[in-house]
Design a protein around this motif. Structure first.
Motif, PDB file in Angstrom:
ATOM      1  N   TYR A   1      -8.616   6.145   0.162  1.00 23.74           N
ATOM      2  CA  TYR A   1      -7.922   6.381  -1.096  1.00 23.74           C
ATOM      3  C   TYR A   1      -6.670   7.228  -0.883  1.00 23.74           C
ATOM      4  CZ  TYR A   1     -11.355   4.133  -4.080  1.00 23.74           C
ATOM      5  OH  TYR A   1     -12.145   3.206  -4.700  1.00 23.74           O
ATOM      6  N   THR A   2      -6.737   8.210   0.006  1.00 20.43           N
ATOM      7  CA  THR A   2      -5.574   9.038   0.307  1.00 20.43           C
ATOM      8  C   THR A   2      -4.476   8.183   0.925  1.00 20.43           C
ATOM      9  OG1 THR A   2      -6.990  10.963   0.651  1.00 20.43           O
ATOM     10  CG2 THR A   2      -4.780  11.078   1.562  1.00 20.43           C
ATOM     11  N   THR A   3      -4.851   7.291   1.833  1.00 23.08           N
ATOM     12  CA  THR A   3      -3.890   6.384   2.452  1.00 23.08           C
ATOM     13  C   THR A   3      -3.231   5.510   1.392  1.00 23.08           C
ATOM     14  OG1 THR A   3      -5.156   6.371   4.509  1.00 23.08           O
ATOM     15  CG2 THR A   3      -3.613   4.547   4.174  1.00 23.08           C
ATOM     16  N   PHE A   4      -4.028   5.002   0.445  1.00 21.49           N
ATOM     17  CA  PHE A   4      -3.492   4.185  -0.640  1.00 21.49           C
ATOM     18  C   PHE A   4      -2.490   4.973  -1.470  1.00 21.49           C
ATOM     19  CE2 PHE A   4      -3.618   3.338  -5.181  1.00 21.49           C
ATOM     20  CZ  PHE A   4      -3.115   2.041  -5.222  1.00 21.49           C
ATOM     21  N   ALA A   7       1.330   3.934  -1.944  1.00 22.63           N
ATOM     22  CA  ALA A   7       1.814   3.580  -3.281  1.00 22.63           C
ATOM     23  C   ALA A   7       2.913   4.520  -3.766  1.00 22.63           C
ATOM     24  CB  ALA A   7       0.644   3.589  -4.268  1.00 22.63           C
ATOM     25  N   ALA A   8       2.929   5.748  -3.246  1.00 19.64           N
ATOM     26  CA  ALA A   8       3.934   6.727  -3.669  1.00 19.64           C
ATOM     27  C   ALA A   8       5.310   6.430  -3.097  1.00 19.64           C
ATOM     28  CB  ALA A   8       3.485   8.127  -3.285  1.00 19.64           C
ATOM     29  N   GLY A   9       5.377   5.530  -2.138  1.00 22.87           N
ATOM     30  CA  GLY A   9       6.667   5.125  -1.589  1.00 22.87           C
ATOM     31  C   GLY A   9       7.028   5.839  -0.303  1.00 22.87           C
ATOM     32  N   PRO A  10       8.150   5.410   0.317  1.00 24.14           N
ATOM     33  CA  PRO A  10       8.526   5.953   1.622  1.00 24.14           C
ATOM     34  C   PRO A  10       8.975   7.419   1.572  1.00 24.14           C
ATOM     35  CG  PRO A  10      10.194   4.434   0.833  1.00 24.14           C
ATOM     36  CD  PRO A  10       9.043   4.356  -0.133  1.00 24.14           C
ATOM     37  N   HIS A  11       9.417   7.867   0.417  1.00 22.41           N
ATOM     38  CA  HIS A  11       9.838   9.268   0.236  1.00 22.41           C
ATOM     39  C   HIS A  11       9.089   9.829  -0.968  1.00 22.41           C
ATOM     40  CE1 HIS A  11      12.915   8.549   3.201  1.00 22.41           C
ATOM     41  NE2 HIS A  11      13.293   7.474   2.515  1.00 22.41           N
ATOM     42  N   PRO A  12       7.793  10.133  -0.808  1.00 25.50           N
ATOM     43  CA  PRO A  12       6.982  10.529  -1.958  1.00 25.50           C
ATOM     44  C   PRO A  12       7.468  11.831  -2.603  1.00 25.50           C
ATOM     45  CG  PRO A  12       5.713  10.706   0.076  1.00 25.50           C
ATOM     46  CD  PRO A  12       7.037  10.131   0.427  1.00 25.50           C
ATOM     47  N   THR A  13       7.381  11.840  -3.910  1.00 21.82           N
ATOM     48  CA  THR A  13       7.655  13.042  -4.695  1.00 21.82           C
ATOM     49  C   THR A  13       6.377  13.395  -5.434  1.00 21.82           C
ATOM     50  OG1 THR A  13       8.295  11.779  -6.654  1.00 21.82           O
ATOM     51  CG2 THR A  13      10.056  12.293  -5.053  1.00 21.82           C
ATOM     52  N   ILE A  66       1.515  11.627  -8.255  1.00 20.83           N
ATOM     53  CA  ILE A  66       0.708  11.714  -9.483  1.00 20.83           C
ATOM     54  C   ILE A  66       0.531  10.329 -10.090  1.00 20.83           C
ATOM     55  CG2 ILE A  66       0.723  12.556 -11.867  1.00 20.83           C
ATOM     56  CD1 ILE A  66       1.930  15.200 -10.683  1.00 20.83           C
ATOM     57  N   ALA A  67       1.590   9.539 -10.110  1.00 23.90           N
ATOM     58  CA  ALA A  67       1.488   8.174 -10.644  1.00 23.90           C
ATOM     59  C   ALA A  67       0.509   7.352  -9.816  1.00 23.90           C
ATOM     60  CB  ALA A  67       2.863   7.513 -10.662  1.00 23.90           C
TER      61      ALA A  67
END
Length: 102
Positions: A30-33, A37-43, A48-49
């Motif tokens: 789930y963490t990997t997902f 899903a957060a994208g290449p530059h997560p914010t 949260i999304a």
């Protein structure tokens, strides 16, 4: 860190260790997902999304999920611990008490 109680003996300790190992694998997936899903530059907003898309996460003894405040929501149980006749202890849920966050 040990995943078993040093006072547990035999198969109960082995079963508890197996459950915790399975839970760790599931949480890792789930963490990997979430990070994929957060994208290449997560914010923080994209993480949260992504957490919001997870839904129910399988876990012993019951599934849990993240609430709208990003905290885990899982039922709390009244449990009874007693000897099970094999020189080990049984940790038995008696009833569901509440599910905080609902």
């Amino acid at each position: 860190m040990s995943t078993t109680d040093p006072h547990e003996e035999g198969s109960q300790a082995d079963e508890r260790g197996s459950q915790m190992g399975l839970f760790a694998e599931i949480l890792d997936e789930y963490t990997t997902f979430v990070f994929a899903a957060a994208g290449p530059h997560p914010t923080s907003a994209s993480i949260i999304a992504a957490i919001g898309w997870l839904g129910a996460i399988p876990s012993p003894p019951d599934d849990w999920r993240f609430g709208t405040e990003h905290t885990p929501i899982q039922p709390w149980y009244l449990r009874q611990v007693h000897a099970d006749g094999r020189a080990a202890r049984a940790n038995v849920p008696i009833q569901t008490l509440t599910t905080p966050g609902e």
